[in-house]
Design a protein around this motif. Sequence first.
Motif, PDB file in Angstrom:
ATOM      1  N   ARG A  27       4.153  11.288   4.237  1.00 18.75           N
ATOM      2  CA  ARG A  27       4.953  10.063   4.121  1.00 18.75           C
ATOM      3  C   ARG A  27       6.075  10.325   3.115  1.00 18.75           C
ATOM      4  O   ARG A  27       5.875  11.048   2.131  1.00 18.75           O
ATOM      5  CB  ARG A  27       4.110   8.900   3.613  1.00 18.75           C
ATOM      6  CG  ARG A  27       3.197   8.311   4.636  1.00 18.75           C
ATOM      7  CD  ARG A  27       2.529   7.070   4.073  1.00 18.75           C
ATOM      8  NE  ARG A  27       1.726   6.427   5.099  1.00 18.75           N
ATOM      9  CZ  ARG A  27       1.080   5.303   4.907  1.00 18.75           C
ATOM     10  NH1 ARG A  27       1.131   4.690   3.734  1.00 18.75           N
ATOM     11  NH2 ARG A  27       0.382   4.767   5.880  1.00 18.75           N
ATOM     12  N   PRO A  28       7.216   9.701   3.308  1.00 18.05           N
ATOM     13  CA  PRO A  28       8.278   9.846   2.305  1.00 18.05           C
ATOM     14  C   PRO A  28       7.788   9.326   0.949  1.00 18.05           C
ATOM     15  O   PRO A  28       6.993   8.385   0.872  1.00 18.05           O
ATOM     16  CB  PRO A  28       9.404   8.960   2.846  1.00 18.05           C
ATOM     17  CG  PRO A  28       9.113   8.820   4.311  1.00 18.05           C
ATOM     18  CD  PRO A  28       7.620   8.903   4.451  1.00 18.05           C
ATOM     19  N   THR A  29       8.247   9.961  -0.109  1.00 18.84           N
ATOM     20  CA  THR A  29       7.818   9.589  -1.457  1.00 18.84           C
ATOM     21  C   THR A  29       7.993   8.096  -1.725  1.00 18.84           C
ATOM     22  O   THR A  29       7.158   7.472  -2.381  1.00 18.84           O
ATOM     23  CB  THR A  29       8.604  10.401  -2.505  1.00 18.84           C
ATOM     24  OG1 THR A  29       8.423  11.792  -2.210  1.00 18.84           O
ATOM     25  CG2 THR A  29       8.115  10.131  -3.912  1.00 18.84           C
ATOM     26  N   ALA A  30       9.047   7.503  -1.191  1.00 19.72           N
ATOM     27  CA  ALA A  30       9.325   6.081  -1.440  1.00 19.72           C
ATOM     28  C   ALA A  30       8.232   5.161  -0.893  1.00 19.72           C
ATOM     29  O   ALA A  30       8.060   4.047  -1.389  1.00 19.72           O
ATOM     30  CB  ALA A  30      10.670   5.693  -0.832  1.00 19.72           C
ATOM     31  N   VAL A  31       7.484   5.605   0.098  1.00 19.73           N
ATOM     32  CA  VAL A  31       6.428   4.762   0.673  1.00 19.73           C
ATOM     33  C   VAL A  31       5.037   5.371   0.482  1.00 19.73           C
ATOM     34  O   VAL A  31       4.070   4.917   1.080  1.00 19.73           O
ATOM     35  CB  VAL A  31       6.680   4.456   2.171  1.00 19.73           C
ATOM     36  CG1 VAL A  31       7.910   3.603   2.348  1.00 19.73           C
ATOM     37  CG2 VAL A  31       6.758   5.728   2.986  1.00 19.73           C
ATOM     38  N   ARG A  32       4.934   6.383  -0.367  1.00 20.50           N
ATOM     39  CA  ARG A  32       3.639   7.000  -0.639  1.00 20.50           C
ATOM     40  C   ARG A  32       2.793   6.046  -1.474  1.00 20.50           C
ATOM     41  O   ARG A  32       3.291   5.345  -2.340  1.00 20.50           O
ATOM     42  CB  ARG A  32       3.840   8.320  -1.387  1.00 20.50           C
ATOM     43  CG  ARG A  32       2.526   9.081  -1.549  1.00 20.50           C
ATOM     44  CD  ARG A  32       2.722  10.414  -2.214  1.00 20.50           C
ATOM     45  NE  ARG A  32       3.566  11.266  -1.392  1.00 20.50           N
ATOM     46  CZ  ARG A  32       4.369  12.202  -1.910  1.00 20.50           C
ATOM     47  NH1 ARG A  32       4.448  12.381  -3.197  1.00 20.50           N
ATOM     48  NH2 ARG A  32       5.092  12.946  -1.109  1.00 20.50           N
TER      49      ARG A  32
END
Length: 93
Positions: A27-32
């Motif tokens: 998942r992208p870091t922003a939504v991890r």
Amino acid sequence: MVTLTEILTDGMEPADGIQVGRELAFRPTAVRLDHILAITDGLAMAIINEFTAAGIAVPDDVAVTGADHNSAAWGGANSSSDAFPGFPEVAPP
């Protein structure tokens, strides 16, 4: 603000944790997620292994906790197994 997300697996075996761990690791870091509370320590250990393989530091980047106190999943006693995450929103003292 705490947001709880339920992630379903096909089962509760470590192999199921591998699948979930891979999905979450990419998942992208922003939504991890910040913390994962797995229903079994076997699932938690598999998720930790997938995060580590993807270069995600546990618990620095994502905290992972198992919930059934199964020391066999960790190869012995491990202080991170069943650790209270320290978030009163998750489990008030």
